[in-house]
Design a protein around this motif. Structure first.
Motif, PDB file in Angstrom:
ATOM      1  N   UNK A   1       6.804  12.935  -7.455  1.00 11.89           N
ATOM      2  CA  UNK A   1       5.690  13.115  -7.273  1.00 11.89           C
ATOM      3  C   UNK A   1       4.772  12.701  -5.929  1.00 11.89           C
ATOM      4  N   UNK A   2       4.046  12.772  -5.572  1.00 12.71           N
ATOM      5  CA  UNK A   2       3.617  11.976  -4.329  1.00 12.71           C
ATOM      6  C   UNK A   2       2.825  11.068  -4.789  1.00 12.71           C
ATOM      7  N   UNK A   3       2.919   9.919  -3.444  1.00 10.78           N
ATOM      8  CA  UNK A   3       1.955   8.724  -4.044  1.00 10.78           C
ATOM      9  C   UNK A   3       0.083   8.823  -3.152  1.00 10.78           C
ATOM     10  N   UNK A   4      -0.739   8.870  -4.101  1.00 12.83           N
ATOM     11  CA  UNK A   4      -2.112   8.691  -3.688  1.00 12.83           C
ATOM     12  C   UNK A   4      -1.786   7.782  -2.603  1.00 12.83           C
ATOM     13  N   UNK A   5      -2.894   9.009  -2.030  1.00 17.62           N
ATOM     14  CA  UNK A   5      -3.179   8.157  -0.508  1.00 17.62           C
ATOM     15  C   UNK A   5      -4.106   6.273  -0.732  1.00 17.62           C
ATOM     16  N   UNK A   6      -4.307   6.548  -2.087  1.00 17.46           N
ATOM     17  CA  UNK A   6      -5.571   5.412  -2.534  1.00 17.46           C
ATOM     18  C   UNK A   6      -4.367   4.357  -2.372  1.00 17.46           C
ATOM     19  N   UNK A   7      -3.963   4.199  -3.330  1.00 18.13           N
ATOM     20  CA  UNK A   7      -2.994   3.285  -4.066  1.00 18.13           C
ATOM     21  C   UNK A   7      -1.574   2.892  -2.340  1.00 18.13           C
ATOM     22  N   UNK A   8      -2.106   3.870  -1.568  1.00 16.57           N
ATOM     23  CA  UNK A   8      -0.862   3.302   0.170  1.00 16.57           C
ATOM     24  C   UNK A   8      -1.715   2.435   0.449  1.00 16.57           C
ATOM     25  N   UNK A   9      -3.627   3.047   0.934  1.00 19.82           N
ATOM     26  CA  UNK A   9      -4.137   2.414   1.722  1.00 19.82           C
ATOM     27  C   UNK A   9      -4.638   0.808   0.733  1.00 19.82           C
ATOM     28  N   UNK A  10      -4.526   0.835  -0.421  1.00 23.89           N
ATOM     29  CA  UNK A  10      -4.724  -0.354  -1.267  1.00 23.89           C
ATOM     30  C   UNK A  10      -3.649  -1.393  -0.801  1.00 23.89           C
ATOM     31  N   UNK A  11      -2.169  -0.996  -1.068  1.00 23.49           N
ATOM     32  CA  UNK A  11      -1.106  -1.522  -0.683  1.00 23.49           C
ATOM     33  C   UNK A  11      -1.390  -2.740   1.256  1.00 23.49           C
ATOM     34  N   UNK A  12      -1.949  -1.260   1.928  1.00 27.20           N
ATOM     35  CA  UNK A  12      -1.477  -1.641   3.433  1.00 27.20           C
ATOM     36  C   UNK A  12      -2.687  -2.603   3.553  1.00 27.20           C
ATOM     37  N   UNK A  13      -3.889  -2.247   2.955  1.00 32.04           N
ATOM     38  CA  UNK A  13      -5.009  -3.422   3.028  1.00 32.04           C
ATOM     39  C   UNK A  13      -4.888  -4.293   2.151  1.00 32.04           C
ATOM     40  N   UNK A  14      -4.093  -4.777   1.370  1.00 30.69           N
ATOM     41  CA  UNK A  14      -3.774  -6.311   0.558  1.00 30.69           C
ATOM     42  C   UNK A  14      -2.838  -7.119   1.213  1.00 30.69           C
ATOM     43  N   UNK A  15      -1.564  -6.556   1.789  1.00 28.70           N
ATOM     44  CA  UNK A  15      -0.931  -7.488   3.105  1.00 28.70           C
ATOM     45  C   UNK A  15      -1.488  -7.567   4.130  1.00 28.70           C
ATOM     46  N   UNK A  16      -2.244  -7.217   4.453  1.00 30.16           N
ATOM     47  CA  UNK A  16      -3.239  -7.656   6.051  1.00 30.16           C
ATOM     48  C   UNK A  16      -4.111  -8.801   5.233  1.00 30.16           C
ATOM     49  N   UNK A  17      -4.744  -8.194   4.419  1.00 32.06           N
ATOM     50  CA  UNK A  17      -5.982  -9.565   3.694  1.00 32.06           C
ATOM     51  C   UNK A  17      -4.874 -10.312   3.913  1.00 32.06           C
ATOM     52  N   UNK A  18      -4.053 -11.005   2.864  1.00 30.47           N
ATOM     53  CA  UNK A  18      -3.689 -12.232   1.962  1.00 30.47           C
ATOM     54  C   UNK A  18      -2.394 -12.891   4.086  1.00 30.47           C
ATOM     55  N   UNK A  19      -2.258 -12.343   4.512  1.00 26.30           N
ATOM     56  CA  UNK A  19      -1.567 -12.809   6.040  1.00 26.30           C
ATOM     57  C   UNK A  19      -2.168 -13.681   6.632  1.00 26.30           C
ATOM     58  N   UNK A  20      -1.659 -14.669   6.917  1.00 27.56           N
ATOM     59  CA  UNK A  20      -1.574 -15.774   7.880  1.00 27.56           C
ATOM     60  C   UNK A  20      -0.846 -15.382   9.137  1.00 27.56           C
ATOM     61  N   UNK A  21      -1.800 -15.174  10.560  1.00 34.05           N
ATOM     62  CA  UNK A  21      -1.144 -15.783  12.016  1.00 34.05           C
ATOM     63  C   UNK A  21      -0.787 -16.300  11.977  1.00 34.05           C
ATOM     64  N   UNK A  22       0.485 -15.672  13.472  1.00 31.61           N
ATOM     65  CA  UNK A  22       1.372 -16.493  13.812  1.00 31.61           C
ATOM     66  C   UNK A  22       0.833 -16.430  15.303  1.00 31.61           C
ATOM     67  N   UNK A  23       0.656 -17.379  15.865  1.00 31.32           N
ATOM     68  CA  UNK A  23      -0.309 -17.052  17.512  1.00 31.32           C
ATOM     69  C   UNK A  23       0.645 -17.546  18.004  1.00 31.32           C
ATOM     70  N   UNK A  24       1.260 -17.134  19.684  1.00 34.96           N
ATOM     71  CA  UNK A  24       2.273 -17.513  20.326  1.00 34.96           C
ATOM     72  C   UNK A  24       1.708 -17.469  21.214  1.00 34.96           C
ATOM     73  N   UNK A  25       3.063 -18.688  21.899  1.00 37.72           N
ATOM     74  CA  UNK A  25       2.516 -19.178  23.347  1.00 37.72           C
ATOM     75  C   UNK A  25       4.215 -19.091  23.837  1.00 37.72           C
ATOM     76  N   UNK A  26       4.177 -19.596  24.844  1.00 41.34           N
ATOM     77  CA  UNK A  26       5.381 -18.603  25.724  1.00 41.34           C
ATOM     78  C   UNK A  26       6.872 -19.751  25.362  1.00 41.34           C
TER      79      UNK A  26
END
Length: 313
Positions: free
Chosen positions: A258-283
Motif C-alpha cells: 500500500x502507498x505511504x501517505x505523503x504526510x507520513x513521509x514529510x513528517x519523517x523528513x521534517x523531524x530528521x532535519x529539525x533534530x539534526x546538529x550541524x557540523x560546519x566545515x573547514x579545510x
C-alpha cells in the motif's frame, strides 16, 4: 523534542603542536580504542588538525579499517582516488539533502563513514547529523505504527540512457553475473528488461533496527528518499505525477504494497532535519560517523565546497 539538545558530536582537537596525519595519530593514541569512542560518541569530528588531501589515505588507514566500494548507491558521486574515496553527493548546491543512513535500503551497508573537507564552502554547506534513537522517538505514534511492518523499495535502472542512474553506475560493474549474485544474496526480485535495463524490488526491509553494539532501536530506512513527496527536485516530483510508481527510477511502499501517505513521509523528513546538529566545515577537518547510530545530510551552500567520503564495514 528538547531532548535532542543533550546530544552533539564529540570534537577532538590537537593537544600539542603537531598537525596533519601525525598529530591525528597521536590524538587517537591518547583517546584509546577508536571503535569504543565512536560507539559512545556516535559522531567524532577532528578539528584543526589541518590534514592535507595528500595525507588522507594514511589517515583513513587509521580510521576505516576496510574501505568499501559504493555498491548499490543511488546518489551521484565521482570516485576520486584508489581505495574507494568518493565525492559527497553531487546534488545542486541550493538543495538540502535530507537525513539518511547510507545504503539503509540495501542488505549491505557500511558501519562507518568518514567525511573529509578538501575545500571550505563559501557559506553554509554543513553536514547535519541526527541521533537515530531520538529520531525514532520523535515520530508520531500513528507514523511509527504504519511503518512497523517494514517497507519495500523498487528501482528501475537503465542500461546507460534514461532517467536516474544506470545499473552499471549503481553496481560499479558491467558484469551482469556480478550484479545478479548481489541481488540474489539480498533476496531481491529482479529481471532484465528488453531494453537492457534492470527492474529490482527488495524484500521487506525494517523501518528501524537495533544497533549491533548498544542494542538501541534506531530509525534506519530511506523511505523519504524513495518517495516523491519529499524530493527536493521539482522535475522529479512532476515525473512522479506522470508515471506510475512501477515505472519510476525508484519508489517505495509499505510492506503490504500500500502507498505511504505523503504526510507520513514529510513528517519523517521534517523531524530528521529539525533534530539534526550541524557540523560546519573547514579545510582539513574530518568527521567519522557510526552509520547505524546516526543519519546525515547536507545543508545548502555557496562557493566551491568539496567534501570527500569513504565507507567501511
Amino acid at each position: 523534542m528538547s531532548a535532542h539538545n543533550d546530544w552533539k558530536p564529540t570534537e577532538v582537537r590537537p593537544d600539542g603542536p603537531e598537525r596533519g596525519a601525525e598529530g591525528l595519530r597521536r590524538a587517537l593514541a591518547a583517546a584509546g580504542d577508536f571503535g569504543d569512542l565512536l560507539t559512545r560518541a556516535k559522531v567524532v569530528v577532528f578539528r584543526d588538525f589541518q590534514v592535507g588531501e595528500q595525507e588522507l589515505d594514511e589517515v583513513m588507514d587509521l580510521l576505516l579499517p576496510n574501505r568499501l566500494a559504493y555498491t548499490h548507491g543511488t546518489s551521484p558521486r565521482t570516485k576520486v582516488a584508489a581505495g574507494n574515496v568518493y565525492t559527497s553527493t553531487e546534488y545542486p548546491s541550493e538543495q538540502t539533502i535530507a537525513m539518511h543512513n547510507e545504503l539503509s535500503y540495501s542488505h549491505k551497508w557500511p558501519s562507518r563513514l568518514l567525511f573529509y573537507c578538501a575545500t571550505t564552502p563559501g557559506s553554509g554547506g554543513a553536514t547535519p547529523v541526527v541521533d537515530g534513537t531520538l529520531w525514532l522517538a520523535s515520530l508520531d505514534e500513528k507514523v511509527r505504527d504504519a511503518f512497523a511492518g517494514g517497507i519495500r523499495y523498487a528501482q528501475n535502472l537503465h542500461d546507460g540512457f534514461g532517467l536516474g542512474r544506470s545499473w552499471k553506475q549503481t553496481f560499479e560493474t558491467e558484469d551482469r553475473k556480478q550484479v545478479e549474485a548481489f541481488l540474489d544474496e539480498g533476496r531481491f526480485t529482479w529481471n532484465w528488461t528488453s531494453d537492457g535495463g534492470l527492474r529490482m524490488v527488495s524484500p521487506v526491509r525494517p523501518a528501524w533496527i537495533r544497533h549491533p553494539v548498544t542494542g538501541e532501536e534506531v530509525w534506519f530506512n530511506q523511505a523519504d528518499h524513495f518517495h516523491p513527496a519529499a524530493l527536493g527536485d521539482d522535475i522529479a516530483r512532476e515525473l512522479a505525477q506522470i508515471l506510475p510508481p512501477e515505472e519510476l527510477p525508484q519508489s517505495v511502499t509499505l510492506a503490504d504494497g500500500s502507498p505511504i501517505p505523503d504526510e507520513y513521509v514529510l513528517h519523517v523528513h521534517d523531524r530528521g532535519l529539525e533534530l539534526a546538529v550541524d557540523v560546519d566545515w573547514k579545510q582539513g577537518d574530518l568527521m567519522v560517523i557510526d552509520n547505524v547510530a546516526v543519519g546525515h545530510g547536507r545543508r545548502p551552500y555557496t562557493g566551491d565546497r568539496r567534501v570527500l567520503v569513504a565507507m567501511s564495514d
